[in-house]
Design an enzyme around this catalytic site. Structure first.
Site, PDB file in Angstrom:
ATOM      1  N   CYS A 122      28.912 119.127  89.493  1.00 29.15           N
ATOM      2  CA  CYS A 122      30.315 118.987  89.904  1.00 29.15           C
ATOM      3  C   CYS A 122      30.398 118.247  91.241  1.00 29.15           C
ATOM      4  O   CYS A 122      31.227 117.363  91.421  1.00 29.15           O
ATOM      5  CB  CYS A 122      30.963 120.361  90.004  1.00 29.15           C
ATOM      6  SG  CYS A 122      32.748 120.304  90.301  1.00 29.15           S
TER       7      CYS A 122
ATOM      8  N   CYS B 206      33.463 128.358  86.919  1.00 28.50           N
ATOM      9  CA  CYS B 206      34.889 128.339  86.578  1.00 28.50           C
ATOM     10  C   CYS B 206      35.138 128.363  85.080  1.00 28.50           C
ATOM     11  O   CYS B 206      36.119 128.950  84.627  1.00 28.50           O
ATOM     12  CB  CYS B 206      35.575 127.133  87.222  1.00 28.50           C
ATOM     13  SG  CYS B 206      34.935 125.524  86.696  1.00 28.50           S
TER      14      CYS B 206
END
Length: 363
Positions: free
Chosen positions: A103, A201
């Site tokens: 990410c 997440c």
């Protein structure tokens, strides 16, 4: 003319204070949240995942309090391609991925930097606990640990390029977490006492295997648990359910504790052994990024972390091909895990890193 910066605002206290500190330093700032994942589970009650709808509202509230522009950039497709797909592929290939590294690599310091440039912003800034300095002798930008050892995040930033380092600012690098919370409280930020996000997440319940099978539509096929000598010990429920060093959840009765020591994708076996079978003094690393140099000048003595919470260990790193390193540790290390990152340090300076391979590469 003031310098302009986009602040990556996750909705947490760190990125909020990063925005405040950048303004105090005289930058013309705008806040930005990347919308990465919007399935209902990402906002599951009680989860400590990042990137939830409430996080976006917290970031928006802080930006309004600071009087800066605020953007939400939809980046679900980039996140799916570079993070979720790689996460799933790595498990099916026998590894254990670190999606936070990907990410940072592909979203925060690549896609967001491109957005900043489109908006005429020279820099991006984030709430990472790390520092960037320029080497006066070589002109190259260096990545250094945050001064708060307990919060240092340099491990997940090893893939940053010279271009990214030269256009990134880490205003929290010389602060402790306690100081950051104090600043947030003084400024009346809504998230001053917000707990840190800990869950991934897109898998806030921690059931990685079920997520991967639902996401890919593929089942991880059951097979045999075997000993390091090849004796069948029982049945496993699919190799994506296991990672190197795992002891719990095996469902095998044995006179001594058994650990996952390896996997054979060809045979669809999960290999079990004792603590001693987890030890190795060598690993090979691919997809490398080096920061002080384009290539290693030769074998170097350094310290290496093979997991985020792993203490640095003395080793010698040698470049054995384009994009490949061989790392030899002074003492054998426990559970060196394919798919994780090996990150090299010289004191507080990050030398670079890459992805640990399951097998020795053929040069």
């Amino acid at each position: 003319m003031s310098k302009k910066a986009i602040i990556a605002m996750s909705g947490g206290v760190d990125s909020s204070v990063a925005a405040y500190l950048m303004i105090q330093k005289g930058y013309e700032c705008a806040g930005a949240t990347m919308k990465l994942y919007d399935k209902p589970q990402s906002a599951a009650p009680g989860s400590r995942a990042c990137c939830t709808p409430s996080d976006t509202e917290d970031a928006r509230h802080v930006a309004a309090r600071l009087g800066i522009l605020y953007y939400v950039f939809p980046m679900q497709e980039e996140f799916r391609k570079h993070v979720i797909q790689k996460f799933s592929d790595t498990y099916f290939e026998g590894g254990t991925p670190n999606p936070c590294i990907d990410c940072n690599r592909f979203l925060k310091f690549d896609a967001l930097l491109q957005k900043a440039r489109e908006l005429g912003m020279e820099y991006i800034a984030s709430g990472h606990y790390a520092r960037i300095e320029q080497d006066p002798a070589t002109g190259r930008y260096l990545l250094k640990k945050g001064l708060d050892d307990s919060k240092d995040q340099s491990y997940v930033l090893y893939s940053m390029t010279q271009d990214q380092l030269s256009h990134t600012l880490f205003p929290l690098g010389s602060y402790t977490k306690a100081e950051i919370r104090r600043i947030a409280q003084e400024q009346g930020f809504v998230n001053a006492d917000k707990p840190e996000s800990q869950d991934i997440c897109f898998v806030p319940d921690g059931d990685y295997a079920s997520f991967i099978e639902e996401y890919t539509g593929k089942r991880s096929q059951p097979g045999d648990f075997v000993s390091v000598e090849g004796t069948v010990l029982g049945k496993h429920k699919g190799q994506i359910h296991y990672t190197i060093g795992q002891r719990r959840g095996l469902g095998i009765s044995a006179p001594q504790s058994l650990y996952v020591c390896g996997k054979s994708l060809k045979e669809n076996t999960v290999i079990l052994g004792g603590k001693q079978d987890l030890l190795s003094d060598t690993c090979f690393v691919s997809d490398i990024n080096l920061i002080p140099w384009d290539e290693l000048p030769g074998p170097i003595s350094c310290k290496v972390k093979v997991r985020y919470r792993h203490p640095e260990q003395p080793a010698v790193a040698e470049q054995i091909g384009k994009g490949l390193l061989k790392i030899t540790f002074r003492e054998p290390q426990r559970a060196i895990t394919p798919g994780q990152a090996a990150v090299l340090y010289d004191g507080d300076t990050v030398l670079g890193g890459g992805t640990i391979l399951a097998e020795n590469p053929v040069i």
